[in-house]
Scaffold this motif. Structure first.
Motif, PDB file in Angstrom:
ATOM      1  N   UNK A  18       0.834  -1.206   0.000  1.00  0.00           N
ATOM      2  CA  UNK A  18       0.000   0.000   0.000  1.00  0.00           C
ATOM      3  C   UNK A  18       0.871   1.258   0.000  1.00  0.00           C
ATOM      4  N   UNK A  19       1.997   1.195   0.707  1.00  0.00           N
ATOM      5  CA  UNK A  19       2.945   2.316   0.643  1.00  0.00           C
ATOM      6  C   UNK A  19       3.478   2.465  -0.781  1.00  0.00           C
ATOM      7  N   UNK A  20       3.692   1.329  -1.436  1.00  0.00           N
ATOM      8  CA  UNK A  20       4.141   1.358  -2.824  1.00  0.00           C
ATOM      9  C   UNK A  20       3.111   1.979  -3.746  1.00  0.00           C
ATOM     10  N   UNK A  21       1.829   1.779  -3.451  1.00  0.00           N
ATOM     11  CA  UNK A  21       0.781   2.388  -4.272  1.00  0.00           C
ATOM     12  C   UNK A  21       0.816   3.913  -4.136  1.00  0.00           C
ATOM     13  N   UNK A  22       1.205   4.391  -2.955  1.00  0.00           N
ATOM     14  CA  UNK A  22       1.387   5.831  -2.776  1.00  0.00           C
ATOM     15  C   UNK A  22       2.511   6.315  -3.696  1.00  0.00           C
ATOM     16  N   UNK A  23       3.605   5.543  -3.776  1.00  0.00           N
ATOM     17  CA  UNK A  23       4.707   5.889  -4.681  1.00  0.00           C
ATOM     18  C   UNK A  23       4.230   5.923  -6.128  1.00  0.00           C
ATOM     19  N   UNK A  52       9.143  11.868 -15.050  1.00  0.00           N
ATOM     20  CA  UNK A  52       8.786  12.199 -13.674  1.00  0.00           C
ATOM     21  C   UNK A  52       9.886  11.777 -12.709  1.00  0.00           C
ATOM     22  N   UNK A  53      10.454  10.592 -12.923  1.00  0.00           N
ATOM     23  CA  UNK A  53      11.535  10.116 -12.054  1.00  0.00           C
ATOM     24  C   UNK A  53      12.781  10.982 -12.220  1.00  0.00           C
ATOM     25  N   UNK A  70      11.935   3.735  -5.567  1.00  0.00           N
ATOM     26  CA  UNK A  70      12.273   2.468  -6.203  1.00  0.00           C
ATOM     27  C   UNK A  70      11.846   1.282  -5.351  1.00  0.00           C
ATOM     28  N   UNK A  71      12.199   1.324  -4.068  1.00  0.00           N
ATOM     29  CA  UNK A  71      11.813   0.239  -3.154  1.00  0.00           C
ATOM     30  C   UNK A  71      10.289   0.146  -3.054  1.00  0.00           C
ATOM     31  N   UNK A  72       9.649   1.323  -2.970  1.00  0.00           N
ATOM     32  CA  UNK A  72       8.187   1.339  -2.886  1.00  0.00           C
ATOM     33  C   UNK A  72       7.529   0.753  -4.118  1.00  0.00           C
ATOM     34  N   UNK A  73       8.061   1.056  -5.282  1.00  0.00           N
ATOM     35  CA  UNK A  73       7.487   0.541  -6.533  1.00  0.00           C
ATOM     36  C   UNK A  73       7.681  -0.962  -6.656  1.00  0.00           C
ATOM     37  N   UNK A  74       8.813  -1.478  -6.161  1.00  0.00           N
ATOM     38  CA  UNK A  74       9.000  -2.930  -6.132  1.00  0.00           C
ATOM     39  C   UNK A  74       7.988  -3.586  -5.192  1.00  0.00           C
ATOM     40  N   UNK A  75       7.747  -2.936  -4.042  1.00  0.00           N
ATOM     41  CA  UNK A  75       6.761  -3.458  -3.096  1.00  0.00           C
ATOM     42  C   UNK A  75       5.365  -3.444  -3.713  1.00  0.00           C
ATOM     43  N   UNK A  76       5.061  -2.368  -4.439  1.00  0.00           N
ATOM     44  CA  UNK A  76       3.769  -2.276  -5.128  1.00  0.00           C
ATOM     45  C   UNK A  76       3.621  -3.389  -6.154  1.00  0.00           C
ATOM     46  N   UNK A  77       4.701  -3.656  -6.900  1.00  0.00           N
ATOM     47  CA  UNK A  77       4.672  -4.728  -7.897  1.00  0.00           C
ATOM     48  C   UNK A  77       4.426  -6.078  -7.244  1.00  0.00           C
ATOM     49  N   UNK A 111       5.235  -1.461 -12.403  1.00  0.00           N
ATOM     50  CA  UNK A 111       5.900  -1.135 -11.152  1.00  0.00           C
ATOM     51  C   UNK A 111       7.353  -1.568 -11.141  1.00  0.00           C
ATOM     52  N   UNK A 112       7.616  -2.771 -11.638  1.00  0.00           N
ATOM     53  CA  UNK A 112       8.998  -3.266 -11.700  1.00  0.00           C
ATOM     54  C   UNK A 112       9.832  -2.394 -12.629  1.00  0.00           C
ATOM     55  N   UNK A 113       9.279  -2.066 -13.803  1.00  0.00           N
ATOM     56  CA  UNK A 113       9.995  -1.242 -14.767  1.00  0.00           C
ATOM     57  C   UNK A 113      10.354   0.119 -14.177  1.00  0.00           C
ATOM     58  N   UNK A 114       9.378   0.753 -13.520  1.00  0.00           N
ATOM     59  CA  UNK A 114       9.630   2.063 -12.919  1.00  0.00           C
ATOM     60  C   UNK A 114      10.587   1.945 -11.742  1.00  0.00           C
ATOM     61  N   UNK A 115      10.461   0.849 -10.975  1.00  0.00           N
ATOM     62  CA  UNK A 115      11.377   0.640  -9.861  1.00  0.00           C
ATOM     63  C   UNK A 115      12.813   0.504 -10.330  1.00  0.00           C
ATOM     64  N   UNK A 116      13.023  -0.261 -11.396  1.00  0.00           N
ATOM     65  CA  UNK A 116      14.364  -0.428 -11.962  1.00  0.00           C
ATOM     66  C   UNK A 116      14.909   0.915 -12.437  1.00  0.00           C
ATOM     67  N   UNK A 117      14.067   1.704 -13.098  1.00  0.00           N
ATOM     68  CA  UNK A 117      14.501   3.010 -13.588  1.00  0.00           C
ATOM     69  C   UNK A 117      14.880   3.915 -12.424  1.00  0.00           C
ATOM     70  N   UNK A 118      14.060   3.912 -11.369  1.00  0.00           N
ATOM     71  CA  UNK A 118      14.342   4.752 -10.203  1.00  0.00           C
ATOM     72  C   UNK A 118      15.670   4.367  -9.554  1.00  0.00           C
TER      73      UNK A 118
END
Length: 269
Positions: A18-23, A52-53, A70-77, A111-118
């Motif tokens: 849920x924290x990742x969804x905020x990200x 944006x990143x 990045x960590x948040x987006x991985x958690x969201x994924x 989410x994974x793609x954006x997390x990797x980019x971040x």
């Protein structure tokens, strides 16, 4: 109880997801901001998630924030993958449940793609690159195949179909079925609904333009006419009354980001 079910019901994973969804919402708010800058004449902006990143990374604490995102987006994924495996049990019809789970897989990939980019931007190991260029490269590779035009054309129809589904979701307010609205602060449901309606319609409009550009690329066998989110927003800006239309869409994308903040709290698990 299966391992996937136990993981989905884990309090720790729920909080992280849920924290990742905020990200994920933060990224959309920033895309909306970049789109507004494009609307008012700053065509040099890369108005997409990668842009944006990069915008975040340009700030004084940018790299630290990018690590958190990045960590948040991985958690969201991960949360989306768990929903794809064992979620949406509240949906009575099996075919709709399957579609929702497929959608969760797509969001996990994003989410994974954006997390990797971040993470790459935060670590300085590479630039975000151009979403438009990646889209054109992918389209060129597919067009080079014997049935390339048909494949790209089919992909365009799928994208347009998904876009129509997003617009329908916003108009019908069916996204509310995935929320425990009782978990929202008192009196906020009306605003959450409005944000969701605006957000889903805006995302559908933009995705529809991406699908149209992909279809044109297939029709003309020209990968240069394809493009991602940035190209879609700038194409919209070039149309009659494009500035007004882009401002509306930009506000819609930002609204979706804010909706994600509420959905992070109230989404059913």
């Amino acid at each position: 109880m299966s391992t996937a079910t136990q993981a989905k019901n884990s309090t720790t994973l729920q909080v992280l997801g849920r924290a990742g969804m905020v990200c994920y919402g933060v990224v959309h708010v920033l895309v909306g901001y970049l789109a507004l800058r494009v609307a008012f004449g700053d065509s040099s902006e890369q108005a997409d998630q990668r842009g944006a990143l990069e915008e975040i990374g340009s700030g004084g604490l940018g790299k630290a924030v990018l690590w958190v995102l990045g960590i948040g987006l991985f958690a969201y994924a991960l949360w989306q993958l768990l929903l794809a495996a064992k979620g949406y049990e509240w949906v009575p019809k099996k075919n709709k449940r399957i579609r929702k789970r497929i959608g969760a897989v797509v969001r996990a990939i994003i989410g994974i793609s954006l997390g990797v980019t971040a993470v790459r931007l935060a670590s300085g190991s590479g630039s975000a690159g151009s979403g438009n260029q990646q889209q054109k490269s992918w389209t060129a590779e597919v067009l080079s195949l014997p049935a390339g035009r048909l494949l790209v054309g089919a992909a365009a129809l799928v994208v347009i179909g998904v876009a129509a589904a997003l617009v329908s979701k916003g108009v019908r307010k069916s996204f509310l079925k995935d929320l425990n609205t009782g978990d929202l602060p008192a009196g906020s449901q009306r605003w959450v609904t409005r944000l969701g309606v605006a957000g889903y319609i805006a995302k559908g409009v933009v995705l529809g333009i991406i699908g149209i550009l992909l279809g044109i690329a297939a029709l003309h066998r020209n990968a240069g006419e394809a493009g991602g989110l940035d190209a879609a927003l700038k194409t919209l800006a070039e149309q009659p009354f494009g500035t007004v239309a882009l401002v509306v869409v930009a506000l819609g994308l930002a609204a979706y980001g804010v909706y994600c903040f509420a959905a992070a709290r109230a989404h059913k698990s």
